[in-house]
Design a protein around this motif. Sequence first.
Motif, PDB file in Angstrom:
ATOM      1  N   GLN A  26       0.814  -1.216   0.000  1.00  0.00           N
ATOM      2  CA  GLN A  26       0.000   0.000   0.000  1.00  0.00           C
ATOM      3  C   GLN A  26       0.846   1.264   0.000  1.00  0.00           C
ATOM      4  OE1 GLN A  26      -3.640  -0.245   2.655  1.00  0.00           O
ATOM      5  NE2 GLN A  26      -2.654  -2.187   3.170  1.00  0.00           N
ATOM      6  N   SER A  27       1.982   1.243   0.693  1.00  0.00           N
ATOM      7  CA  SER A  27       2.825   2.437   0.776  1.00  0.00           C
ATOM      8  C   SER A  27       3.679   2.623  -0.474  1.00  0.00           C
ATOM      9  CB  SER A  27       3.720   2.373   2.010  1.00  0.00           C
ATOM     10  OG  SER A  27       4.606   1.271   1.945  1.00  0.00           O
ATOM     11  N   ARG A  28       4.178   1.515  -1.044  1.00  0.00           N
ATOM     12  CA  ARG A  28       5.067   1.620  -2.190  1.00  0.00           C
ATOM     13  C   ARG A  28       4.341   1.660  -3.524  1.00  0.00           C
ATOM     14  NH1 ARG A  28       9.842  -2.755  -1.518  1.00  0.00           N
ATOM     15  NH2 ARG A  28      10.232  -1.993  -3.639  1.00  0.00           N
ATOM     16  N   TYR A  29       3.171   1.002  -3.573  1.00  0.00           N
ATOM     17  CA  TYR A  29       2.451   0.895  -4.849  1.00  0.00           C
ATOM     18  C   TYR A  29       0.966   1.232  -4.653  1.00  0.00           C
ATOM     19  CZ  TYR A  29       6.562  -2.145  -5.367  1.00  0.00           C
ATOM     20  OH  TYR A  29       7.833  -2.671  -5.358  1.00  0.00           O
ATOM     21  N   PRO A  30       0.661   2.440  -4.191  1.00  0.00           N
ATOM     22  CA  PRO A  30      -0.730   2.769  -3.826  1.00  0.00           C
ATOM     23  C   PRO A  30      -1.715   2.729  -4.990  1.00  0.00           C
ATOM     24  CG  PRO A  30       0.617   4.753  -3.885  1.00  0.00           C
ATOM     25  CD  PRO A  30       1.563   3.590  -4.011  1.00  0.00           C
ATOM     26  N   THR A  31      -1.237   2.858  -6.228  1.00  0.00           N
ATOM     27  CA  THR A  31      -2.151   2.865  -7.375  1.00  0.00           C
ATOM     28  C   THR A  31      -2.332   1.480  -7.985  1.00  0.00           C
ATOM     29  OG1 THR A  31      -0.344   3.382  -8.916  1.00  0.00           O
ATOM     30  CG2 THR A  31      -1.517   5.241  -7.918  1.00  0.00           C
ATOM     31  N   SER A  32      -1.723   0.461  -7.410  1.00  0.00           N
ATOM     32  CA  SER A  32      -1.796  -0.873  -7.991  1.00  0.00           C
ATOM     33  C   SER A  32      -3.172  -1.500  -7.804  1.00  0.00           C
ATOM     34  CB  SER A  32      -0.739  -1.781  -7.354  1.00  0.00           C
ATOM     35  OG  SER A  32      -0.923  -3.127  -7.764  1.00  0.00           O
ATOM     36  N   ALA A  33      -3.576  -2.292  -8.791  1.00  0.00           N
ATOM     37  CA  ALA A  33      -4.836  -3.037  -8.688  1.00  0.00           C
ATOM     38  C   ALA A  33      -4.738  -4.154  -7.657  1.00  0.00           C
ATOM     39  CB  ALA A  33      -5.207  -3.614 -10.056  1.00  0.00           C
ATOM     40  N   TYR A  34      -3.552  -4.435  -7.141  1.00  0.00           N
ATOM     41  CA  TYR A  34      -3.401  -5.416  -6.065  1.00  0.00           C
ATOM     42  C   TYR A  34      -3.906  -4.866  -4.722  1.00  0.00           C
ATOM     43  CZ  TYR A  34      -0.519  -8.874  -8.558  1.00  0.00           C
ATOM     44  OH  TYR A  34      -0.073  -9.860  -9.411  1.00  0.00           O
ATOM     45  N   VAL A  35      -3.900  -3.566  -4.554  1.00  0.00           N
ATOM     46  CA  VAL A  35      -4.192  -2.959  -3.254  1.00  0.00           C
ATOM     47  C   VAL A  35      -5.550  -3.372  -2.691  1.00  0.00           C
ATOM     48  CG1 VAL A  35      -4.610  -0.774  -2.055  1.00  0.00           C
ATOM     49  CG2 VAL A  35      -2.590  -1.036  -3.514  1.00  0.00           C
ATOM     50  N   PRO A  36      -6.650  -3.310  -3.452  1.00  0.00           N
ATOM     51  CA  PRO A  36      -7.940  -3.705  -2.862  1.00  0.00           C
ATOM     52  C   PRO A  36      -7.946  -5.132  -2.316  1.00  0.00           C
ATOM     53  CG  PRO A  36      -8.292  -2.555  -4.926  1.00  0.00           C
ATOM     54  CD  PRO A  36      -6.817  -2.825  -4.836  1.00  0.00           C
ATOM     55  N   SER A  37      -7.163  -6.013  -2.913  1.00  0.00           N
ATOM     56  CA  SER A  37      -7.149  -7.407  -2.457  1.00  0.00           C
ATOM     57  C   SER A  37      -6.314  -7.605  -1.203  1.00  0.00           C
ATOM     58  CB  SER A  37      -6.617  -8.313  -3.568  1.00  0.00           C
ATOM     59  OG  SER A  37      -7.488  -8.314  -4.681  1.00  0.00           O
ATOM     60  N   VAL A  38      -5.288  -6.786  -1.014  1.00  0.00           N
ATOM     61  CA  VAL A  38      -4.374  -7.003   0.114  1.00  0.00           C
ATOM     62  C   VAL A  38      -4.672  -6.100   1.306  1.00  0.00           C
ATOM     63  CG1 VAL A  38      -2.570  -7.705  -1.478  1.00  0.00           C
ATOM     64  CG2 VAL A  38      -2.596  -5.355  -0.640  1.00  0.00           C
ATOM     65  N   VAL A  39      -5.549  -5.104   1.130  1.00  0.00           N
ATOM     66  CA  VAL A  39      -5.760  -4.127   2.202  1.00  0.00           C
ATOM     67  C   VAL A  39      -6.251  -4.781   3.486  1.00  0.00           C
ATOM     68  CG1 VAL A  39      -8.142  -3.580   1.526  1.00  0.00           C
ATOM     69  CG2 VAL A  39      -6.757  -1.867   2.734  1.00  0.00           C
ATOM     70  N   SER A  40      -7.047  -5.851   3.380  1.00  0.00           N
ATOM     71  CA  SER A  40      -7.575  -6.491   4.588  1.00  0.00           C
ATOM     72  C   SER A  40      -6.535  -7.321   5.319  1.00  0.00           C
ATOM     73  CB  SER A  40      -8.772  -7.372   4.240  1.00  0.00           C
ATOM     74  OG  SER A  40      -8.377  -8.427   3.386  1.00  0.00           O
ATOM     75  N   LEU A  41      -5.427  -7.626   4.669  1.00  0.00           N
ATOM     76  CA  LEU A  41      -4.414  -8.463   5.319  1.00  0.00           C
ATOM     77  C   LEU A  41      -3.855  -7.786   6.560  1.00  0.00           C
ATOM     78  CD1 LEU A  41      -2.399  -9.750   2.223  1.00  0.00           C
ATOM     79  CD2 LEU A  41      -4.160 -10.947   3.499  1.00  0.00           C
ATOM     80  N   GLY A  42      -3.734  -6.477   6.520  1.00  0.00           N
ATOM     81  CA  GLY A  42      -3.196  -5.742   7.665  1.00  0.00           C
ATOM     82  C   GLY A  42      -4.199  -5.533   8.773  1.00  0.00           C
ATOM     83  N   LEU A  43      -5.464  -5.923   8.532  1.00  0.00           N
ATOM     84  CA  LEU A  43      -6.511  -5.696   9.530  1.00  0.00           C
ATOM     85  C   LEU A  43      -6.890  -6.968  10.258  1.00  0.00           C
ATOM     86  CD1 LEU A  43      -8.865  -3.450   7.356  1.00  0.00           C
ATOM     87  CD2 LEU A  43      -7.103  -2.708   8.967  1.00  0.00           C
ATOM     88  N   THR A  44      -6.206  -8.072   9.951  1.00  0.00           N
ATOM     89  CA  THR A  44      -6.605  -9.360  10.524  1.00  0.00           C
ATOM     90  C   THR A  44      -5.451 -10.000  11.275  1.00  0.00           C
ATOM     91  OG1 THR A  44      -6.075 -10.382   8.394  1.00  0.00           O
ATOM     92  CG2 THR A  44      -8.379  -9.824   8.797  1.00  0.00           C
ATOM     93  N   ALA A  45      -4.777  -9.200  12.082  1.00  0.00           N
ATOM     94  CA  ALA A  45      -3.652  -9.721  12.854  1.00  0.00           C
ATOM     95  C   ALA A  45      -4.156 -10.686  13.929  1.00  0.00           C
ATOM     96  CB  ALA A  45      -2.882  -8.580  13.489  1.00  0.00           C
ATOM     97  N   GLY A  46      -3.247 -11.509  14.437  1.00  0.00           N
ATOM     98  CA  GLY A  46      -3.622 -12.383  15.539  1.00  0.00           C
ATOM     99  C   GLY A  46      -3.542 -13.853  15.199  1.00  0.00           C
ATOM    100  N   LEU A  47      -3.439 -14.193  13.904  1.00  0.00           N
ATOM    101  CA  LEU A  47      -3.318 -15.589  13.534  1.00  0.00           C
ATOM    102  C   LEU A  47      -1.841 -15.982  13.506  1.00  0.00           C
ATOM    103  CD1 LEU A  47      -5.911 -15.827  10.637  1.00  0.00           C
ATOM    104  CD2 LEU A  47      -6.187 -16.619  12.976  1.00  0.00           C
ATOM    105  N   PRO A  48      -1.521 -17.250  13.654  1.00  0.00           N
ATOM    106  CA  PRO A  48      -0.122 -17.684  13.580  1.00  0.00           C
ATOM    107  C   PRO A  48       0.498 -17.280  12.250  1.00  0.00           C
ATOM    108  CG  PRO A  48      -1.510 -19.446  14.384  1.00  0.00           C
ATOM    109  CD  PRO A  48      -2.429 -18.350  13.933  1.00  0.00           C
ATOM    110  N   GLY A  49       1.747 -16.901  12.290  1.00  0.00           N
ATOM    111  CA  GLY A  49       2.435 -16.570  11.051  1.00  0.00           C
ATOM    112  C   GLY A  49       2.363 -15.119  10.705  1.00  0.00           C
ATOM    113  N   ASP A  50       2.094 -14.248  11.710  1.00  0.00           N
ATOM    114  CA  ASP A  50       2.031 -12.831  11.435  1.00  0.00           C
ATOM    115  C   ASP A  50       3.404 -12.190  11.289  1.00  0.00           C
ATOM    116  OD1 ASP A  50      -0.974 -11.829  13.253  1.00  0.00           O
ATOM    117  OD2 ASP A  50      -0.669 -12.690  11.280  1.00  0.00           O
ATOM    118  N   VAL A  51       4.427 -12.992  11.426  1.00  0.00           N
ATOM    119  CA  VAL A  51       5.768 -12.452  11.251  1.00  0.00           C
ATOM    120  C   VAL A  51       6.034 -12.271   9.774  1.00  0.00           C
ATOM    121  CG1 VAL A  51       8.209 -12.883  11.654  1.00  0.00           C
ATOM    122  CG2 VAL A  51       6.523 -13.648  13.319  1.00  0.00           C
TER     123      VAL A  51
END
Length: 231
Positions: free
Chosen positions: A203-228
């Motif tokens: 989101q910070s490096r490529y804010p205009t990418s069509a990938y952004v809508p798909s990955v934006v929720s990844l940062g909002l779902t912390a707490g599962l194993p493998g968050d490193v």
Amino acid sequence: MPVARKLLPILSLLVVMTAAADAPPTATLRLIPESTLPGIPVSFLVTITNPTGKVLTLGDLMTLKATTDGGTFDVLGLMNQKEVGLPSEGVDKCAGQSCLHIAANSQRDLLVDAGPVLAGNAFFADRRLSKPGTYVLELTLYDLDRWFEEGAAIRTNAATLTVRQPTGVDLEVWNFLNEVAAPGEWELLSWSTARPRLAQEIQSRYPTSAYVPSVVSLGLTAGLPGDVAAF
């Protein structure tokens, strides 16, 4: 003659009822969305129609075939097997396993959701579905009561998935994802193990990418194993 005329409607009704009784279950596959970028899985919405007079129970396995210009192949799941289990949500349980009951003369939807961590549709563990191109997909479900009999397979319609060739900033993101996964290729589980830092980076490096809508929720779902972060 009058008796014969009276019998005609009854005979017609019997023919219709017999035809309905003989009609097999059907399944319709819809892709959500029908077009995607490499590495971004899509969801499957399957509508199962049971025209019979008894409950239809689907077993816990699905298979998927993909056809391209180069031929047809079995799509493989997380463990490189062609059988993938039903989702754990929105289904029923049969002897502790996921199954799906469809009442007599009714329909029911099955959602194979890519999910907020983009790892819910295990068929996209097959890296071949991350290559740009057109894929004609046919999903097969199985009648649990006829598991070892002919006719157990319930095949869907053919649905066309388009994986777009990334260009511009989208190509930069795709190259970045493969650099993150070096020395191997980016794969389905990489989404869940690399979040949320990966989402923030895109989101910070490529804010205009069509990938952004798909990955934006990844940062909002912390707490599962493998968050490193994986990088």
